[in-house]
Design a protein around this motif. Structure first.
Motif, PDB file in Angstrom:
ATOM      1  N   ALA A   1      27.007  55.789  33.049  1.00  0.00           N
ATOM      2  CA  ALA A   1      26.307  54.837  32.184  1.00  0.00           C
ATOM      3  C   ALA A   1      27.202  54.506  31.003  1.00  0.00           C
ATOM      4  CB  ALA A   1      24.986  55.421  31.696  1.00  0.00           C
ATOM      5  N   THR A   2      27.404  53.224  30.759  1.00  0.00           N
ATOM      6  CA  THR A   2      28.295  52.769  29.691  1.00  0.00           C
ATOM      7  C   THR A   2      27.650  51.618  28.934  1.00  0.00           C
ATOM      8  OG1 THR A   2      30.272  53.373  30.953  1.00  0.00           O
ATOM      9  CG2 THR A   2      30.561  51.775  29.161  1.00  0.00           C
ATOM     10  N   HIS A   3      27.633  51.714  27.617  1.00  0.00           N
ATOM     11  CA  HIS A   3      27.176  50.603  26.784  1.00  0.00           C
ATOM     12  C   HIS A   3      28.334  49.612  26.634  1.00  0.00           C
ATOM     13  CE1 HIS A   3      23.370  52.450  25.443  1.00  0.00           C
ATOM     14  NE2 HIS A   3      24.038  53.590  25.537  1.00  0.00           N
ATOM     15  N   LEU A   4      28.058  48.342  26.912  1.00  0.00           N
ATOM     16  CA  LEU A   4      29.133  47.353  26.845  1.00  0.00           C
ATOM     17  C   LEU A   4      28.581  45.955  26.568  1.00  0.00           C
ATOM     18  CD1 LEU A   4      28.754  45.918  29.838  1.00  0.00           C
ATOM     19  CD2 LEU A   4      30.067  47.891  30.594  1.00  0.00           C
ATOM     20  N   PRO A   5      29.434  45.085  26.009  1.00  0.00           N
ATOM     21  CA  PRO A   5      29.007  43.717  25.708  1.00  0.00           C
ATOM     22  C   PRO A   5      29.013  42.850  26.962  1.00  0.00           C
ATOM     23  CG  PRO A   5      31.288  44.020  25.062  1.00  0.00           C
ATOM     24  CD  PRO A   5      30.809  45.362  25.550  1.00  0.00           C
ATOM     25  N   VAL A   6      28.021  41.991  27.076  1.00  0.00           N
ATOM     26  CA  VAL A   6      27.889  41.110  28.233  1.00  0.00           C
ATOM     27  C   VAL A   6      27.589  39.692  27.759  1.00  0.00           C
ATOM     28  CG1 VAL A   6      26.497  40.603  30.284  1.00  0.00           C
ATOM     29  CG2 VAL A   6      27.077  42.968  29.742  1.00  0.00           C
ATOM     30  N   ILE A   7      28.206  38.715  28.413  1.00  0.00           N
ATOM     31  CA  ILE A   7      27.926  37.306  28.126  1.00  0.00           C
ATOM     32  C   ILE A   7      27.735  36.551  29.438  1.00  0.00           C
ATOM     33  CG2 ILE A   7      29.269  37.295  25.968  1.00  0.00           C
ATOM     34  CD1 ILE A   7      31.484  35.773  27.557  1.00  0.00           C
ATOM     35  N   PHE A   8      27.115  35.390  29.348  1.00  0.00           N
ATOM     36  CA  PHE A   8      27.087  34.487  30.489  1.00  0.00           C
ATOM     37  C   PHE A   8      28.474  33.867  30.639  1.00  0.00           C
ATOM     38  CE2 PHE A   8      22.620  34.897  29.666  1.00  0.00           C
ATOM     39  CZ  PHE A   8      22.005  34.701  30.902  1.00  0.00           C
ATOM     40  N   ASP A   9      28.961  33.792  31.877  1.00  0.00           N
ATOM     41  CA  ASP A   9      30.278  33.213  32.144  1.00  0.00           C
ATOM     42  C   ASP A   9      30.275  31.751  31.717  1.00  0.00           C
ATOM     43  OD1 ASP A   9      32.648  32.223  33.161  1.00  0.00           O
ATOM     44  OD2 ASP A   9      32.436  33.185  35.116  1.00  0.00           O
ATOM     45  N   PRO A  10      31.073  31.385  30.699  1.00  0.00           N
ATOM     46  CA  PRO A  10      31.049  29.993  30.226  1.00  0.00           C
ATOM     47  C   PRO A  10      31.529  28.993  31.269  1.00  0.00           C
ATOM     48  CG  PRO A  10      32.870  31.207  29.229  1.00  0.00           C
ATOM     49  CD  PRO A  10      32.026  32.213  29.952  1.00  0.00           C
ATOM     50  N   GLU A  11      32.293  29.467  32.267  1.00  0.00           N
ATOM     51  CA  GLU A  11      32.806  28.558  33.288  1.00  0.00           C
ATOM     52  C   GLU A  11      31.739  28.172  34.308  1.00  0.00           C
ATOM     53  OE1 GLU A  11      35.840  27.213  33.391  1.00  0.00           O
ATOM     54  OE2 GLU A  11      36.276  28.204  31.471  1.00  0.00           O
ATOM     55  N   THR A  12      30.776  29.051  34.534  1.00  0.00           N
ATOM     56  CA  THR A  12      29.785  28.802  35.601  1.00  0.00           C
ATOM     57  C   THR A  12      28.340  28.844  35.131  1.00  0.00           C
ATOM     58  OG1 THR A  12      29.682  31.156  36.194  1.00  0.00           O
ATOM     59  CG2 THR A  12      31.337  29.804  37.321  1.00  0.00           C
ATOM     60  N   SER A  13      28.074  29.588  34.069  1.00  0.00           N
ATOM     61  CA  SER A  13      26.675  29.839  33.705  1.00  0.00           C
ATOM     62  C   SER A  13      26.425  29.752  32.207  1.00  0.00           C
ATOM     63  CB  SER A  13      26.267  31.233  34.202  1.00  0.00           C
ATOM     64  OG  SER A  13      26.581  31.399  35.566  1.00  0.00           O
ATOM     65  N   GLY A  14      27.302  29.057  31.503  1.00  0.00           N
ATOM     66  CA  GLY A  14      27.210  29.014  30.045  1.00  0.00           C
ATOM     67  C   GLY A  14      25.895  28.485  29.523  1.00  0.00           C
ATOM     68  N   ASP A  15      25.316  27.492  30.204  1.00  0.00           N
ATOM     69  CA  ASP A  15      24.062  26.897  29.741  1.00  0.00           C
ATOM     70  C   ASP A  15      22.892  27.296  30.629  1.00  0.00           C
ATOM     71  OD1 ASP A  15      24.848  25.541  31.985  1.00  0.00           O
ATOM     72  OD2 ASP A  15      24.548  23.521  31.164  1.00  0.00           O
ATOM     73  N   TRP A  16      23.013  28.445  31.289  1.00  0.00           N
ATOM     74  CA  TRP A  16      21.999  28.891  32.246  1.00  0.00           C
ATOM     75  C   TRP A  16      20.657  29.051  31.551  1.00  0.00           C
ATOM     76  CZ3 TRP A  16      23.484  29.577  37.342  1.00  0.00           C
ATOM     77  CH2 TRP A  16      22.499  30.044  38.216  1.00  0.00           C
ATOM     78  N   SER A  17      19.587  28.534  32.170  1.00  0.00           N
ATOM     79  CA  SER A  17      18.263  28.650  31.561  1.00  0.00           C
ATOM     80  C   SER A  17      17.161  28.924  32.580  1.00  0.00           C
ATOM     81  CB  SER A  17      17.918  27.367  30.788  1.00  0.00           C
ATOM     82  OG  SER A  17      17.931  26.246  31.657  1.00  0.00           O
ATOM     83  N   GLY A  18      17.504  28.930  33.882  1.00  0.00           N
ATOM     84  CA  GLY A  18      16.480  29.107  34.901  1.00  0.00           C
ATOM     85  C   GLY A  18      16.402  30.526  35.416  1.00  0.00           C
ATOM     86  N   GLU A  19      15.953  30.678  36.663  1.00  0.00           N
ATOM     87  CA  GLU A  19      15.893  31.994  37.282  1.00  0.00           C
ATOM     88  C   GLU A  19      17.291  32.613  37.287  1.00  0.00           C
ATOM     89  OE1 GLU A  19      13.225  33.556  38.376  1.00  0.00           O
ATOM     90  OE2 GLU A  19      11.803  31.925  37.985  1.00  0.00           O
ATOM     91  N   LEU A  20      17.373  33.901  36.982  1.00  0.00           N
ATOM     92  CA  LEU A  20      18.672  34.527  36.761  1.00  0.00           C
ATOM     93  C   LEU A  20      19.514  34.734  38.029  1.00  0.00           C
ATOM     94  CD1 LEU A  20      20.049  35.274  34.139  1.00  0.00           C
ATOM     95  CD2 LEU A  20      19.386  37.642  34.525  1.00  0.00           C
ATOM     96  N   PRO A  21      18.923  35.076  39.184  1.00  0.00           N
ATOM     97  CA  PRO A  21      19.769  35.253  40.376  1.00  0.00           C
ATOM     98  C   PRO A  21      20.634  34.013  40.646  1.00  0.00           C
ATOM     99  CG  PRO A  21      17.596  36.122  40.808  1.00  0.00           C
ATOM    100  CD  PRO A  21      17.520  35.438  39.457  1.00  0.00           C
ATOM    101  N   GLY A  22      21.933  34.276  40.861  1.00  0.00           N
ATOM    102  CA  GLY A  22      22.891  33.200  41.038  1.00  0.00           C
ATOM    103  C   GLY A  22      23.769  32.995  39.825  1.00  0.00           C
TER     104      GLY A  22
END
Length: 214
Positions: A39-60
């Motif tokens: 178990a590791t605490h780490l920073p996570v972001i949405f990939d700006p190249e593919t999912s930067g403006d993601w707002s719908g269902e998360l799978p994908g």
């Protein structure tokens, strides 16, 4: 994660908003029988190249994360393996004194999201540097003061060989938003009002989410 029906998110935007607002994840994998889970605490972001403006269902969606390459968790992490990311949002203790009814029991209102996905480890220095830069841009925009990293890029290049970056393609996500929905309307309203007027930031954040409930 076990999520009773009345604690499910009203719509998928709640999950996305919680991740964006609380991006320090706990990444967990099973590990070996000898070593046990990692178990590791780490920073996570949405990939700006593919999912930067993601707002719908998360799978994908695609997420980016990174950890220290000297961490044994990095060595144990394999391409194509499944990783669990857990995110914790606003939460606070609820005292029965707020309910103004008897009998009553204390509880804890909390919000959390569990995300499962397939790991792709990033091998090249330039791609890893790109993940670090994208993370800086995301966090400076959301939480910082617009710091310009330009003059620190040479420093980034010195430290990035010790950074293990990965891409996670989301296959499933669950959200739990426990906000007194099980209580009668008048009790839930007393909790919301009490939290909204409290000096504790956590309680006010919980009240803000309660305000958004249908």
């Amino acid at each position: 994660m076990f999520v009773p029906r009345f604690y499910r998110e009203p719509d998928s935007s709640w999950i996305v908003d919680l991740i964006r607002g609380n991006p320090l994840a706990l990444a967990a994998t099973n590990g070996s029988p000898e070593d046990g889970p990692y178990a590791t605490h780490l920073p996570v972001i949405f990939d700006p190249e593919t999912s930067g403006d993601w707002s719908g269902e998360l799978p994908g969606a695609t997420l980016l994360g990174h950890m220290n390459r000297n961490n044994p968790h990095w060595t144990a992490l394999e391409n194509g393996s499944v990783l669990l990311l857990t995110f914790t949002g606003p939460h606070s203790y609820v005292s029965p004194t707020v309910y103004e009814v008897t009998p009553a029991a204390p509880t804890w209102n909390f919000t959390a999201v569990h995300v499962r996905g397939v790991v792709e480890k990033i091998d090249t220095i330039e791609e890893t540097l790109g993940v670090v830069q994208s993370t800086v841009r995301a966090y400076e925009g959301a939480f910082g003061n617009g710091w310009d990293m330009t003059e620190s890029l040479d420093y980034f290049r010195k430290i990035v060989p010790d950074v293990g970056a990965f891409r996670l393609t989301v296959t499933g996500a669950e959200g739990m938003f426990k906000l007194s929905q099980e209580q009668p309307g008048e009790v839930r309203e007393r909790v919301r009002e009490s939290f909204g007027q409290h000096g504790c930031t956590y309680k006010r954040e919980v009240a803000g989410l309660m305000n958004r409930l249908p």
